[in-house]
Design an enzyme around this catalytic site. Structure first.
Site, mmCIF file in Angstrom:
data_model
loop_
_atom_site.group_PDB
_atom_site.id
_atom_site.type_symbol
_atom_site.label_atom_id
_atom_site.label_comp_id
_atom_site.label_asym_id
_atom_site.label_seq_id
_atom_site.Cartn_x
_atom_site.Cartn_y
_atom_site.Cartn_z
ATOM 1 N N ASP A 22 0.875 -1.173 0.000
ATOM 2 C CA ASP A 22 0.000 0.000 0.000
ATOM 3 C C ASP A 22 0.915 1.226 0.000
ATOM 4 O O ASP A 22 2.143 1.123 0.067
ATOM 5 C CB ASP A 22 -0.965 -0.018 1.193
ATOM 6 C CG ASP A 22 -2.193 0.871 0.916
ATOM 7 O OD1 ASP A 22 -2.134 1.731 0.012
ATOM 8 O OD2 ASP A 22 -3.217 0.719 1.610
HETATM 9 C C1 NOJ Z 1 -3.971 3.989 0.119
HETATM 10 C C2 NOJ Z 1 -5.153 3.069 0.213
HETATM 11 O O1 NOJ Z 1 -5.116 2.365 1.439
HETATM 12 C C3 NOJ Z 1 -5.238 2.076 -0.916
HETATM 13 O O2 NOJ Z 1 -6.443 1.377 -0.822
HETATM 14 C C4 NOJ Z 1 -5.110 2.779 -2.228
HETATM 15 O O3 NOJ Z 1 -5.243 1.845 -3.277
HETATM 16 C C5 NOJ Z 1 -3.782 3.489 -2.281
HETATM 17 N N1 NOJ Z 1 -3.711 4.463 -1.210
HETATM 18 C C6 NOJ Z 1 -3.552 4.172 -3.620
HETATM 19 O O4 NOJ Z 1 -4.367 5.257 -3.761
#
Ligand code: NOJ
Length: 773
Positions: free
Chosen positions: A301
């Protein structure tokens, strides 16, 4: 410093074991899409053999468009020379780069200027639509309609692919039993079985028939794992649970996504039992690849590798690099950890090159499967971008999904549907003419304020025969504009609109109120300890109710809310979630009875926030609930145990009766299946759809306690007024599997009870059978 004693030779040996395990097969079912493909493997190997170490590390590096961030900003990124980096092979993927023009421009640099011409993969959070917005995933799960969930993902994929994207960071398959957690909106709610079915439908929808089709995009099962179990419902917080809970509740939707052929996984921010998910080899390698046979790649993530420092887990980014590689995180999203440390880790012999080769190979394999090497520009078609984005058919589909996601929570005196013969309707409330709230959070590249508001939908449906009056009543938030980063300010004092709202209500035959949450009150980092109606909304409702007019409450929300004190002040309540682009039209379809509501709650609505975590799949406890106040039973002294509205609950304008439960046998063996049939009769005044639910109770788990009820099947059927229909479910022994005392996930002989009915707290039919060895 690194404390692990995992030496490189041991690692090499483990890799051999894992590789042979994968070749021999893991026992998991896979679609043809995810079966090892010899020809592609060969191409991956050939390409890999030509790559320098720097080029390999480049493939592991994913950066965001610095002007459209979806995480904590690294503003220095604006000084990075992306074009040059792409030409040098230093970037394997971008997120948040959108549109044919920009994706084409960067892809041209990658393909034409970099030494080996390896195409980029463009990812984006397409969670419930790209530009045509569908209901937020939690709402859509309320439809209990697999085909519908697949369809909305398909359309989202078509629009995304037409806008240059190859990959969505969806579906989010995290189970959540805590509505304080703002990201509950992004998943399918509290239940394992519904979560699995939604995962499968969405993966198939995004990925289409073949990943290499020009309108298919790679899906990403996230966030692996247990992100939805954040302690206290506070986003990013640790998750701590038994291995049994993890394997029986939180992991199955991920496993279902693997079996459906999902191309990628995303690791989560949180720790799981003390170990950060993004540095967790047991999860990302042993279970995901070893036990389940996943052969795609895992992306971290947003800087979840870098955040391991804050977990108090490692001392330096160098150590993080080691943990990430060791765990099996292939691509580093916005962390810049691998680009900075992999080379040194190799030089220091903390890791070995075959680990990096495996990581790169997995990424390349998905790029090959997407057809990016054969036609890197097949997603770059200006004509398609224009034709397919917000295509009229997509809007029709969005309205269809939206109306089927609405849940009727209360309907006293048959207040609904509203007769088209009424003379006047008052539409009141801070969300009544809000064109932005229904778009929800994680709204792709939709245009702010572009949804059909409730007021617009009602006006359209009412035509010129019914007078539609409107009053805002009060503001919910004071911010004039809201976005991903807004700190919301609630109105708690300004009642200046109350008098006009009351006067408006008095003039009308019926009042429709629009209260709840705006788009940015749920989603990432939108945890709330108080999930009741905010600001002056309850007060406004009470004042309007005093007019004596019939009051219909339309509730907008990205989470189950606590509305215990509100229910009595409305004659009817429609839970309208955040329904996307066509929200107002879809709600009007239901309000006027053009569509008979059929949604069921995918997550319990708590009676009180103190009940959380709240879910139907409870264990009995050794002192089962006893209403006798003096008994020492498992209960609250001040509130009921039961939620206000249970999982699976949802009314219809008609009524259904359940009869004739029939089991194909009283006993089945481990290689037999059981057919369960029931007859449902529409006993009311309208034709309508019913979600028939099948639950099972494993009476005794041979040393492991089992929950009182577990959903094991559902069918959504249309039944005409006065008609009866038979519904049939098939149960196989594997559906009865659990994490047994011997640590095997398998079924076990014993007695089972079967329940069929309309919701988890209203199961009219009961039977039993036995599973024998
Ligand atoms: C953080 C989020 O937790 C995740 O779900 C997302 O895909 C990413 N950022 C990218 O935006």
């Amino acid at each position: 410093m690194i404390t692990s004693n995992r030496n490189p030779f041991k690692i090499f040996f483990q890799y051999l074991v894992l590789a042979s395990f994968l070749v021999l097969g893991s026992g998991s079912q896979q679609t043809s899409e995810s079966k090892p493909d010899d020809a592609l493997d060969k191409r991956v190997k050939e390409l890999l053999s030509k790559m320098t170490l720097e080029e390999k590390i480049g493939q592991l590096n994913q950066l965001s468009n610095p002007y459209q961030q979806t995480g904590t900003g690294v503003m220095t990124a604006r000084e990075e020379k992306f074009d040059e980096m792409v030409a040098n092979g230093e970037i394997g993927s971008f997120l948040n780069v959108l549109g044919v023009d920009e994706t084409m421009r960067l892809q041209k640099i990658a393909v034409e200027k970099s030494r080996l011409g390896i195409p980029l993969i463009f990812g984006y959070d397409v969670i419930h639509g790209y530009k045509t917005m569908f209901p937020v995933p939690l709402a859509e799960a309320a439809s209990f309609d697999r085909a519908l969930m697949q369809k909305s993902a398909r359309i989202a994929a078509i629009e995304s692919a037409a806008n240059g994207l190859h990959w969505t960071f969806a579906p989010m398959v995290d189970i959540s039993r805590d509505p304080r957690w703002g990201r509950i909106m992004e998943g399918a709610g509290e239940d394992v079985y519904l979560g699995q079915e939604a995962a499968i439908a969405r993966v198939h929808g995004f990925q289409g028939d073949k990943l290499s089709d020009a309108n298919s995009i790679a899906a990403c099962a996230k966030h692996f794992a247990a992100y939805g179990a954040a302690i206290g419902g506070r986003d990013y917080n640790s998750a701590d649970m038994s291995e049994r809970m993890l394997r029986e509740v939180y992991l199955p939707p991920f496993k279902a996504a693997v079996d459906a052929g999902v191309a990628t996984f995303m690791s989560s921010f949180n720790t799981v039992n003390g170990i950060p998910a993004s540095g967790n080899r047991w999860l990302q390698t042993d279970i995901l690849r070893g036990e389940w046979g996943f052969d795609g790649f895992v992306v971290s993530d947003w800087n979840s590798l870098g955040e391991m420092i804050y977990h108090g887990n490692v001392e330096s980014n160098y150590d993080i690099g080691y943990r990430g590689v060791d765990a099996g995180i292939d691509m580093d999203m916005e962390g810049r950890i691998y680009v900075q440390h992999v080379k040194q880790l190799l030089d220091d012999k903390k890791i070995i090159i075959s680990q990096i080769d495996e990581m790169v190979s997995r990424i390349l394999l998905i790029k090959f499967r997407l057809g990016l090497f054969d036609n890197p520009f097949q997603y770059c078609d200006k004509q398609k971008e224009k034709e397919l984005t917000m295509h009229p058919d997509h809007l029709i589909a969005s309205r269809d999904v939206a109306k089927k996601s609405i849940v009727l929570l209360k309907n006293e005196n048959k207040t609904l549907p509203v007769s088209k013969k009424v003379k006047s309707i008052a539409v009141i409330g801070p969300l009544a003419n809000d064109k932005d709230a229904p778009l929800g959070n994680w709204r792709g590249s939709s245009t702010p304020n572009s949804a059909v508001s409730l007021l617009e939908g009602i006006r359209e449906a009412a035509g010129n025969k019914i007078e539609v009056l409107y009053a805002e009543g009060c503001k919910l938030v004071l911010n004039t504009e809201q976005n991903f980063f807004t700190q919301l300010q609630y109105n708690t004092t300004d009642r200046s609109g109350f008098a006009e709202a009351i006067a408006t209500a008095k003039k009308a035959d019926v009042v429709i109120m629009a209260l709840g949450e705006t788009a940015y009150m749920s989603g990432e980092c939108r945890s709330y300890a108080d999930i009741s109606l905010k600001g002056l909304q309850p007060e406004l409702l009470r004042e309007i109710k005093k007019t004596g007019k019939p009051v219909i409450l339309t509730l907008f929300n990205g989470r189950p809310m606590v509305i215990t004190d509100v229910v009595e002040h409305a004659d009817a309540i429609l839970n309208c979630w955040l329904l996307g682009s066509q929200s107002g039209n879809a709600i009007a379809d239901v309000l006027f009875g053009d569509y008979n509501p059929s949604g069921k709650l995918p997550a319990s609505f708590p009676y009180h926030v103190g009940q959380i975590p709240v879910y139907y799949e409870q264990m009995n406890s050794g002192r089962p609930y006893d209403p006798n106040p003096s008994g020492f039973s498992s209960k609250y002294r001040d509130i009921p145990n039961a939620p206000l509205f249970a999982f699976g609950f949802g009314l219809s304008y008609t009524s259904f009766s359940y009869s004739k439960l029939a089991l194909s046998s009283a006993k089945i063996s481990l290689n037999e299946s059981l057919t369960i049939k029931a007859t449902i009769t529409n006993t009311g005044d309208y034709s309508g759809e019913e979600v028939v639910q099948l639950y099972i109770r494993d009476v005794a788990g041979n040393g492991v306690s089992r929950p009182l009820l577990q959903l094991k099947g559902f069918e959504k059927i249309m039944i005409e007024k006065g008609e009866s229909k038979e519904v049939s479910f098939k149960i196989q022994p594997k559906d009865l599997a659990f994490y047994r005392l011997d640590k095997k996930f398998a079924p076990e002989a014993g007695k089972f009870e079967v329940f069929v009915g309309t919701s988890s707290d209203n199961l009219a039919l009961k039977g039993s059978f036995e599973l024998v060895d």
